[in-house]
Design an enzyme around this catalytic site. Sequence first.
Site, PDB file in Angstrom:
ATOM      1  N   SER A 188      -6.674  -2.641   2.468  1.00  0.00           N
ATOM      2  CA  SER A 188      -6.434  -4.060   2.491  1.00  0.00           C
ATOM      3  C   SER A 188      -7.778  -4.569   2.383  1.00  0.00           C
ATOM      4  CB  SER A 188      -6.030  -4.154   3.992  1.00  0.00           C
ATOM      5  OG  SER A 188      -5.645  -5.639   4.361  1.00  0.00           O
ATOM      6  N   ASP A 343       4.723  -6.003  -1.164  1.00  0.00           N
ATOM      7  CA  ASP A 343       3.455  -6.366  -0.725  1.00  0.00           C
ATOM      8  C   ASP A 343       2.822  -7.752  -1.749  1.00  0.00           C
ATOM      9  OD1 ASP A 343       0.985  -6.929   0.228  1.00  0.00           O
ATOM     10  OD2 ASP A 343       0.064  -4.923  -0.420  1.00  0.00           O
ATOM     11  N   HIS A 373       2.692  -3.242   2.614  1.00  0.00           N
ATOM     12  CA  HIS A 373       1.181  -3.613   3.168  1.00  0.00           C
ATOM     13  C   HIS A 373       1.184  -2.842   4.922  1.00  0.00           C
ATOM     14  CE1 HIS A 373      -2.692  -5.332   2.610  1.00  0.00           C
ATOM     15  NE2 HIS A 373      -2.829  -5.438   3.946  1.00  0.00           N
TER      16      HIS A 373
END
Length: 404
Positions: A188, A343, A373
């Site tokens: 991320s 995502d 995610h």
Amino acid sequence: MALLFTIFLVLILVVAMGFYYEHPTAKIPPGFSERKKLYAFHYIMNFGFGLATLLDKLGIMSEVSLLRVIMDGIPPLKDKRLIIKDLIFEKVKVRLYQPKTSTTGQRRGVLYFHGGVGRFGSIRAYERTCRILARKTNSVVVSVGYRLAPEFPYPAQFHDCLTATIHFMKTAQDYGVDPARIIVCGDSSGGTLTAAVAQALLNRKDVPKLRAQILIYPFLQAVDFNLPSYQQNAKIPVLIRERTLILGLKYLNKDLSAVKKLLEGSHVSEKQRQKYQKWLSADNIPHEYKMRGYTPPGPPAPYSEEVHEMAKPFLEPLFSPLLCEDSVIAQLPETFILTCEYDVLRDDGLLYKKRLEDHGIKVTLCHLEEGFHGTIFLAAYSKVATFQSGIKGLEKITKFLRLM
């Protein structure tokens, strides 16, 4: 009794907030095999955000403090298979994981930069992930506890990661690590930091070259929030489109009222748009990723000098590594990119892959068809919290590392 009743009412309110916080518009894919589990995880996340918002407004606890506590979770039990040390690399806190098993020669080294949008996440939160990487790949893993915003404003997070990486590269042999086999890795926003650190190291002559970089569903650009993945997954848990912008603005300590204009692209000048088009065009996304639907956006919203000035950090390679020059891309190390179908950040990874491959950089893509995610973070926990996509993705990451 009055106190208990008050507490009860507050809990009811919090549950309601958790349920309604973006919940009515959330769309979990109908063909998703672990639909109920994802629904539950989405609800728990919204409950956490709702509770954090409420306690912040009541002056009981800041929003970011509660989110940090939630993400840190319960620490795992001791692991007898690893030597675990808390160290300081040039004032940066790190935790080093070293397998106890004997080995011939030096091990590879892995620096891990955790996610959390620069505001939460920690060494403790990623304890399980780093243990797995150390054990399954027989590597020395260094988890970097970089300082968090808002106490330490952006870009302190990047500087801490870069400092820790340089220190480790210079002292690798002290930890039984081959300096030529050091990999940077992150998920991320940690993937953003990974890409930025890899770029920053290119011109340094005092450290060896990185062996590879691993980007796990990274955020790589803040120019276009209407790419196919942003359209398709705008309301799919857990990182819905609007939340992505809100978290980014909070990280940079910017006014949240700019969300709508950023989504429309008012922060990008026509000159910049023309420059970035060759890198960010939806035409660079393979057709198979558009099959769930994609509508090319119409003319961009009118350019706003005020919004552009506020959003300047958004368009710097430090924050948006996909916007670096071709001369930088051409020097980057071998790369592993993990993307998830569900995502909003999926296309950031796909576009970076194309840019790297166009310049002759070897790229391994792991695309999780049922991924979302955060699935890799959850894969290190018990079966109740894990998803098959996360387990598969973590296996692919460890397989790639073992080849380094």
